[in-house]
Scaffold this motif. Sequence first.
Motif, short mmCIF file in Angstrom:
data_model
loop_
_atom_site.label_atom_id
_atom_site.label_comp_id
_atom_site.label_asym_id
_atom_site.label_seq_id
_atom_site.Cartn_x
_atom_site.Cartn_y
_atom_site.Cartn_z
N LEU A 4 -51.22 4.62 10.15
CA LEU A 4 -50.85 5.44 11.37
C LEU A 4 -49.05 5.15 11.28
O LEU A 4 -48.64 4.09 11.22
CB LEU A 4 -51.51 4.67 12.73
N GLY A 5 -48.76 6.56 11.18
CA GLY A 5 -47.02 6.42 11.26
C GLY A 5 -46.65 6.70 12.75
O GLY A 5 -47.17 7.62 13.29
N ILE A 6 -45.48 6.14 13.05
CA ILE A 6 -44.86 6.46 14.36
C ILE A 6 -43.39 6.32 14.05
O ILE A 6 -42.56 5.77 13.45
CB ILE A 6 -45.16 5.05 15.37
N GLU A 7 -42.78 7.70 14.68
CA GLU A 7 -41.57 8.19 14.61
C GLU A 7 -40.57 8.42 15.65
O GLU A 7 -41.31 9.32 16.28
CB GLU A 7 -41.21 9.09 13.29
N THR A 8 -39.71 7.88 16.43
CA THR A 8 -39.12 7.94 17.62
C THR A 8 -37.62 7.91 17.60
O THR A 8 -37.26 7.35 18.48
CB THR A 8 -39.59 7.05 18.60
N SER A 9 -37.07 8.15 16.14
CA SER A 9 -35.70 7.75 16.27
C SER A 9 -34.70 8.56 17.09
O SER A 9 -33.52 8.05 17.31
CB SER A 9 -35.27 7.72 14.94
N CYS A 10 -34.79 9.68 17.36
CA CYS A 10 -34.12 10.70 17.92
C CYS A 10 -34.77 11.28 19.30
O CYS A 10 -35.32 10.77 20.24
CB CYS A 10 -33.54 11.53 16.92
N ILE A 68 -60.47 9.57 13.62
CA ILE A 68 -60.28 8.42 13.18
C ILE A 68 -59.93 7.50 14.47
O ILE A 68 -58.89 7.61 15.13
CB ILE A 68 -59.41 7.89 12.04
N ALA A 69 -60.61 6.17 14.54
CA ALA A 69 -60.28 5.59 15.97
C ALA A 69 -59.19 4.49 15.42
O ALA A 69 -59.04 4.11 14.23
CB ALA A 69 -61.63 4.70 16.20
N ILE A 73 -57.89 1.84 11.55
CA ILE A 73 -56.56 2.29 10.75
C ILE A 73 -56.43 0.82 9.82
O ILE A 73 -56.61 -0.43 10.38
CB ILE A 73 -55.49 2.52 11.70
N ASP A 74 -55.90 1.03 8.63
CA ASP A 74 -55.65 -0.22 7.73
C ASP A 74 -54.21 -0.73 8.13
O ASP A 74 -53.96 -2.26 7.93
CB ASP A 74 -55.69 0.07 6.46
#
Length: 336
Positions: A4-10, A68-69, A73-74
């Motif tokens: 799971l990737g999360i991106e909130t830089s801007c 996918i729950a 996630i790994d």
Amino acid sequence: MMTLGIETSCDETSAAIVADGTRVLSCIIASSKDAFEHAGGVIPEHAAREQIRSIQPVIDQACTQAGIALHAIDLMAVTRGPGLLGSLLVGTVTARTLAALCKKPLIGVHHTLGHLSSTWLDATDEPQFPVLTLSASGGHTELWLRTGHLAGTLLGQTRDDAAGEAFDKGASLLSIPYPGGPSISRAGEQGNPQAFPFPQPLAGEQTLDFSYSGLKTALKYTLRDLPDAAAHTADLAASFEFALCRHLVDRVIRALHLHSDIREVHLVGGVSANTRLRSMLTAACDNRTVRFPVRLLYCTDNAAMIAAAGTFVRQDHANNDDFVTAASLPSASVFR
Ligand code: KG4
Ligand code: ZN
């Protein structure tokens, strides 16, 4: 490995599920860009508030779309910087909380490593190192010689404005909306790119660095001295875009002359969405493989590239969940 990737830089809130660092199962992006269209740029406090509003629904949607729950996630990966601190913290605090609750490893990713990894997303064949990557966005303009996912040398970088920032400032001077890249392209579609001969930055210097502040100033003075400037917007936009792209392509050609073992040239970051730049670069690198992110979605900020980078870091070493969230991070820490 499911990441799971999360991106909130801007001003984008993004979550993605990526399998084995390359196969994108979902990539959701909520953007508050429209709110800044007439402000000429992002307002940090506003962007952070929008991040808080969007983060959980975006993560839920990414999981639903991938089927996918969260507990299946790994690995979790999140942008640790650089960027707007308020926005970054929404992502890293959320990721830390979810990783602790679900007992999953967490990787803090340098935003630039995300962009550098974006050409692997959904690629039909695997890119071959050594790769010369030009990464150009609103926050940075860098030329990397990479020998592996987590190994490389920074050959050159901007000495002042980033290429995307030059597009944004140019658009503001031309009184056309933010973000400047797409709107300058649109405004210049029917224009003549040779109509206004803007200067070539650092022309006489033996360097792989970039400089964009002179081009912006040249546009400013051209507008000041041009009677009825608004009637020339198409030519001005096309010429300014051409000059920005020529400077980027010029550095790539110079790097290829200096490093003959380079097998592929990659163009990443928000500016890699630019059609004129893509065709100029492809024409200039005639006997080398030139790659761009497979989807336009992967050029600008997105969480799939952060998931890819996080997976590559995880495959190389253990967790780095003791990372610090920071608005500015040195380029030297990209691979760590
Ligand atoms: O990578 P990105 O989404 O965010 C940063 O990390 O900065 O890049 C955003 C930048 C903006 O400056 C925007 O004007 C530029 O990328 N951009 C473009 C295009 N689409 C976005 N520049 C040129 N041509 C485009 N089509
Ligand atoms: Zn970016």
